[in-house]
Motif scaffolding. Sequence first.
Motif, PDB file in Angstrom:
ATOM      1  N   UNK A  25     -25.830   0.583 -27.955  1.00  0.00           N
ATOM      2  CA  UNK A  25     -25.491  -0.840 -27.928  1.00  0.00           C
ATOM      3  C   UNK A  25     -25.844  -1.537 -26.624  1.00  0.00           C
ATOM      4  N   UNK A  26     -26.012  -0.782 -25.530  1.00  0.00           N
ATOM      5  CA  UNK A  26     -26.221  -1.441 -24.224  1.00  0.00           C
ATOM      6  C   UNK A  26     -27.104  -0.563 -23.353  1.00  0.00           C
ATOM      7  N   UNK A  27     -28.396  -0.824 -23.406  1.00  0.00           N
ATOM      8  CA  UNK A  27     -29.372  -0.081 -22.611  1.00  0.00           C
ATOM      9  C   UNK A  27     -30.011  -1.057 -21.613  1.00  0.00           C
ATOM     10  N   UNK A  28     -29.956  -0.721 -20.354  1.00  0.00           N
ATOM     11  CA  UNK A  28     -30.514  -1.605 -19.326  1.00  0.00           C
ATOM     12  C   UNK A  28     -32.039  -1.634 -19.393  1.00  0.00           C
ATOM     13  N   UNK A  29     -32.590  -2.839 -19.295  1.00  0.00           N
ATOM     14  CA  UNK A  29     -34.032  -3.043 -19.202  1.00  0.00           C
ATOM     15  C   UNK A  29     -34.305  -3.833 -17.928  1.00  0.00           C
ATOM     16  N   UNK A  49     -33.523   2.192 -19.383  1.00  0.00           N
ATOM     17  CA  UNK A  49     -32.630   3.255 -18.908  1.00  0.00           C
ATOM     18  C   UNK A  49     -32.738   4.506 -19.766  1.00  0.00           C
ATOM     19  N   UNK A  50     -33.223   4.355 -20.988  1.00  0.00           N
ATOM     20  CA  UNK A  50     -33.558   5.491 -21.850  1.00  0.00           C
ATOM     21  C   UNK A  50     -34.743   5.066 -22.718  1.00  0.00           C
ATOM     22  N   UNK A  96     -42.222 -13.276 -18.105  1.00  0.00           N
ATOM     23  CA  UNK A  96     -40.993 -13.584 -17.372  1.00  0.00           C
ATOM     24  C   UNK A  96     -41.325 -14.231 -16.027  1.00  0.00           C
ATOM     25  N   UNK A  97     -40.616 -15.311 -15.714  1.00  0.00           N
ATOM     26  CA  UNK A  97     -40.789 -15.975 -14.413  1.00  0.00           C
ATOM     27  C   UNK A  97     -39.868 -15.382 -13.366  1.00  0.00           C
ATOM     28  N   UNK A  98     -38.853 -14.656 -13.815  1.00  0.00           N
ATOM     29  CA  UNK A  98     -37.900 -14.031 -12.902  1.00  0.00           C
ATOM     30  C   UNK A  98     -37.880 -12.523 -13.159  1.00  0.00           C
ATOM     31  N   UNK A  99     -37.074 -11.814 -12.395  1.00  0.00           N
ATOM     32  CA  UNK A  99     -37.021 -10.350 -12.519  1.00  0.00           C
ATOM     33  C   UNK A  99     -35.575  -9.874 -12.702  1.00  0.00           C
ATOM     34  N   UNK A 100     -34.969 -10.211 -13.846  1.00  0.00           N
ATOM     35  CA  UNK A 100     -33.569  -9.819 -14.051  1.00  0.00           C
ATOM     36  C   UNK A 100     -33.447  -8.415 -14.650  1.00  0.00           C
TER      37      UNK A 100
END
Length: 218
Positions: free
Chosen positions: A51-55, A73-74, A128-132
Amino acid sequence: MQLSELRTLLTQLHQTDLDNVAGDNPSASDLNAQINRALREIARFIRPHFAKVTLSITSPDQEIVLTNTAKFARAMLDIDGIYVSSGVEIAVIPPPAFERDTNWRFATSGTPVLATVENNTLRFDRPWATSPSIFVSGDGFYLPLVNDTDVPELPVDAHEAIAYVAAVFAAEPSVVDGTAMTRLQNYSARSFAALDAVRKSLANQQFDLTNRPAVTQW
């Protein structure tokens, strides 16, 4: 079971009739690689949902391979949701609709509002214009086992099945006689019994397997 215990079991499964493709005395790294390959194949079969994987986004990212663990993250199999921040989502739509409704090839940078998954790649409708750091949800691979004390993310009842699947893949190229083939078939059947139970349990909890790819043997 810990990684070290899985290695021991894998070695035992090859002691009678079967040879390991890595040689008579495979190293710990060889066995680890075989076990982690089995984990990847098991993930393709079970299709676990996370449900929550960091990108991690780096401007001007627009296309990211799902198995790029420098970004995710995976490693992922599919994505069904993208969350930029609380209450802000990027809609994931089918590739034909994405081609029809976006100008992604020529779009200027900004914050994407649409995305699609095609050919193992996540594509946004603009760079993407930013790097979140954002989050995705979807089907993913289990985290690889690295340290001897690492424990698989699978339910405990299915841990032994990892070694059985690894034994099938590691021995298959060198199997030539009927006894060995029978042993491999038994390993395959035993692992499927345990893993199919996990698959059905997860299906009841979190997703419908109706349209999942069919797998009948390793």
